[in-house]
Scaffold this motif. Structure first.
Motif, PDB file in Angstrom:
ATOM      1  N   ASP A  73       0.882  -1.169   0.000  1.00  0.00           N
ATOM      2  CA  ASP A  73       0.000   0.000   0.000  1.00  0.00           C
ATOM      3  C   ASP A  73       0.918   1.217   0.000  1.00  0.00           C
ATOM      4  OD1 ASP A  73      -1.875   1.957   0.304  1.00  0.00           O
ATOM      5  OD2 ASP A  73      -2.893   1.028   2.007  1.00  0.00           O
ATOM      6  N   ILE A  74       0.973   1.943  -1.127  1.00  0.00           N
ATOM      7  CA  ILE A  74       1.982   2.975  -1.319  1.00  0.00           C
ATOM      8  C   ILE A  74       1.307   4.307  -1.627  1.00  0.00           C
ATOM      9  CG2 ILE A  74       4.015   3.649  -2.655  1.00  0.00           C
ATOM     10  CD1 ILE A  74       4.416   0.706  -3.334  1.00  0.00           C
ATOM     11  N   ASP A  75       1.759   5.343  -0.950  1.00  0.00           N
ATOM     12  CA  ASP A  75       1.229   6.691  -1.172  1.00  0.00           C
ATOM     13  C   ASP A  75       1.879   7.341  -2.392  1.00  0.00           C
ATOM     14  OD1 ASP A  75      -0.472   6.637   1.006  1.00  0.00           O
ATOM     15  OD2 ASP A  75       1.073   7.356   2.382  1.00  0.00           O
ATOM     16  N   GLY A  76       1.158   8.274  -3.000  1.00  0.00           N
ATOM     17  CA  GLY A  76       1.705   9.010  -4.132  1.00  0.00           C
ATOM     18  C   GLY A  76       0.705  10.021  -4.656  1.00  0.00           C
ATOM     19  N   TRP A  77       0.893  10.387  -5.920  1.00  0.00           N
ATOM     20  CA  TRP A  77       0.037  11.371  -6.562  1.00  0.00           C
ATOM     21  C   TRP A  77      -0.741  10.705  -7.688  1.00  0.00           C
ATOM     22  CZ3 TRP A  77      -0.311  16.044  -4.307  1.00  0.00           C
ATOM     23  CH2 TRP A  77       0.729  16.404  -3.440  1.00  0.00           C
ATOM     24  N   PRO A  78      -1.994  11.080  -7.862  1.00  0.00           N
ATOM     25  CA  PRO A  78      -2.767  10.497  -8.968  1.00  0.00           C
ATOM     26  C   PRO A  78      -2.208  10.947 -10.311  1.00  0.00           C
ATOM     27  CG  PRO A  78      -3.982  12.279  -7.955  1.00  0.00           C
ATOM     28  CD  PRO A  78      -2.785  12.046  -7.079  1.00  0.00           C
ATOM     29  N   SER A  79      -2.454  10.158 -11.350  1.00  0.00           N
ATOM     30  CA  SER A  79      -1.921  10.475 -12.669  1.00  0.00           C
ATOM     31  C   SER A  79      -2.592  11.713 -13.287  1.00  0.00           C
ATOM     32  CB  SER A  79      -2.085   9.273 -13.612  1.00  0.00           C
ATOM     33  OG  SER A  79      -3.458   8.906 -13.686  1.00  0.00           O
ATOM     34  N   TRP A  80      -3.815  12.021 -12.836  1.00  0.00           N
ATOM     35  CA  TRP A  80      -4.506  13.193 -13.384  1.00  0.00           C
ATOM     36  C   TRP A  80      -3.945  14.455 -12.715  1.00  0.00           C
ATOM     37  CZ3 TRP A  80      -6.944  14.431 -17.490  1.00  0.00           C
ATOM     38  CH2 TRP A  80      -7.740  15.588 -17.537  1.00  0.00           C
ATOM     39  N   PRO A  81      -3.274  15.349 -13.470  1.00  0.00           N
ATOM     40  CA  PRO A  81      -2.506  16.443 -12.857  1.00  0.00           C
ATOM     41  C   PRO A  81      -3.341  17.516 -12.172  1.00  0.00           C
ATOM     42  CG  PRO A  81      -2.568  16.655 -15.264  1.00  0.00           C
ATOM     43  CD  PRO A  81      -3.170  15.329 -14.932  1.00  0.00           C
ATOM     44  N   LEU A  82      -4.658  17.599 -12.452  1.00  0.00           N
ATOM     45  CA  LEU A  82      -5.456  18.652 -11.823  1.00  0.00           C
ATOM     46  C   LEU A  82      -5.831  18.311 -10.382  1.00  0.00           C
ATOM     47  CD1 LEU A  82      -7.837  19.623 -14.785  1.00  0.00           C
ATOM     48  CD2 LEU A  82      -5.661  20.678 -14.084  1.00  0.00           C
ATOM     49  N   ILE A  83      -5.639  17.077  -9.992  1.00  0.00           N
ATOM     50  CA  ILE A  83      -5.954  16.677  -8.625  1.00  0.00           C
ATOM     51  C   ILE A  83      -4.726  16.900  -7.762  1.00  0.00           C
ATOM     52  CG2 ILE A  83      -6.659  14.757  -7.152  1.00  0.00           C
ATOM     53  CD1 ILE A  83      -8.056  13.544  -9.560  1.00  0.00           C
ATOM     54  N   THR A  84      -4.897  17.633  -6.672  1.00  0.00           N
ATOM     55  CA  THR A  84      -3.748  18.012  -5.834  1.00  0.00           C
ATOM     56  C   THR A  84      -3.635  17.193  -4.554  1.00  0.00           C
ATOM     57  OG1 THR A  84      -5.087  19.716  -4.773  1.00  0.00           O
ATOM     58  CG2 THR A  84      -3.790  20.366  -6.705  1.00  0.00           C
ATOM     59  N   GLU A  85      -4.617  16.346  -4.281  1.00  0.00           N
ATOM     60  CA  GLU A  85      -4.553  15.536  -3.065  1.00  0.00           C
ATOM     61  C   GLU A  85      -3.831  14.212  -3.338  1.00  0.00           C
ATOM     62  OE1 GLU A  85      -8.386  14.912  -1.505  1.00  0.00           O
ATOM     63  OE2 GLU A  85      -8.820  17.033  -1.134  1.00  0.00           O
ATOM     64  N   ARG A  86      -2.992  13.855  -2.404  1.00  0.00           N
ATOM     65  CA  ARG A  86      -2.278  12.586  -2.544  1.00  0.00           C
ATOM     66  C   ARG A  86      -3.245  11.419  -2.332  1.00  0.00           C
ATOM     67  NH1 ARG A  86       3.228  12.203  -1.821  1.00  0.00           N
ATOM     68  NH2 ARG A  86       3.067  10.519  -0.317  1.00  0.00           N
ATOM     69  N   GLU A  87      -2.971  10.322  -2.994  1.00  0.00           N
ATOM     70  CA  GLU A  87      -3.771   9.120  -2.786  1.00  0.00           C
ATOM     71  C   GLU A  87      -2.842   7.905  -2.844  1.00  0.00           C
ATOM     72  OE1 GLU A  87      -5.294   7.852  -7.228  1.00  0.00           O
ATOM     73  OE2 GLU A  87      -6.698   8.844  -5.880  1.00  0.00           O
ATOM     74  N   SER A  88      -3.304   6.830  -2.286  1.00  0.00           N
ATOM     75  CA  SER A  88      -2.475   5.622  -2.247  1.00  0.00           C
ATOM     76  C   SER A  88      -2.930   4.632  -3.320  1.00  0.00           C
ATOM     77  CB  SER A  88      -2.564   4.949  -0.872  1.00  0.00           C
ATOM     78  OG  SER A  88      -3.887   4.495  -0.626  1.00  0.00           O
TER      79      SER A  88
END
Length: 250
Positions: A73-88
């Protein structure tokens, strides 16, 4: 001392590159922490984000076949650049691996590993990806003395295949392995062929054909009591009390 107890007390501490004395075990299992250096397209952190368990069986002294299941279970950034919240992202890695040991008789054995399997991925937003996967890499197994435990680690490239968008992750593992179900006892060594293993033979150079006791020493038989054993006595049935030479003759 009892033979069985004596054999248990014999030290067999091996240096890292020494040849092991016992036969390898048929089966083994283990667990490892998993470090994931993900494909840049995933936009995830490079961290120790999970673990894996595996079970294997030696096919020969060199080759082993094993199955593994891992979860991260790894945290990171979504591939869609307009979303600014991190997700796992969660990963379920199931596979079958062929392991080839390069120093199978040693306590320290590098190995090559090739695998195929399935990689399931789920994001925090609920999207799923299920892809066939393949992996290749190298690793090591370091046996801890004469115990059934080994330190095990490897580094491999894992390809999650998709026709238009394959992803390549780099996976490193480090953990502990336990071996069980030995193939058989170590080979019996009997240098003088008297039927007594060298380990217990107190007379390791008995002449061929002589009768020995359970310590490997010749049984002294003197039927006529002249002090010369029957095997060397050229004059059997010498009268009692008569001086004889080394051949049992007057």
């Amino acid at each position: 001392m009892n033979k069985a107890l004596y054999s248990l007390l014999i030290p067999a501490i091996l240096s890292p590159f020494a040849t092991t004395a016992a036969e390898p075990a048929d089966w083994y299992l283990g667990g490892s922490a998993v470090y994931t250096d993900d494909d840049p397209a995933r936009r995830l952190d490079d961290v120790v984000g999970g673990g894996q368990a595996y079970v294997g069986r030696k096919l020969t002294d060199v080759f082993a076949l094993e199955g593994h299941i891992g979860y991260s279970d790894i945290d990171g950034w979504p591939s869609w650049p307009l979303i600014t919240e991190r997700e796992s992202q969660e990963f379920l890695d199931i596979g079958l691996d062929l392991v080839s040991h390069l120093n199978p008789d040693g306590s320290f054995s590098p190995y090559l590993v090739f695998g195929a399997g399935y990689l399931g991925t789920r994001t925090a937003s609920g999207s799923d990806e299920n892809r066939p996967s393949g992996s290749a890499g190298l690793g090591f197994s370091w046996k801890l003395g004469d115990s059934a435990f080994s330190i095990r680690g490897d580094y491999r490239f894992r390809l999650a295949w998709e026709k238009d968008n394959s992803l390549t992750d780099r996976i490193a593992t480090l953990g502990l392995q336990y071996s069980f179900g030995r193939r058989g006892a170590p080979p019996v060594i009997d240098t003088d062929n008297d039927g007594i293993e060298d380990l217990f033979d107190q007379c390791p150079h008995s002449e061929a054909g002589v009768v020995v006791d359970d310590t490997g020493c010749e049984i002294f038989v003197d039927s006529d009591g002249d002090g010369v054993m029957d095997r060397k006595d050229l004059c059997a049935n010498t009268p009692q009390g008569v001086p004889v030479d080394s051949y049992g003759c007057i």
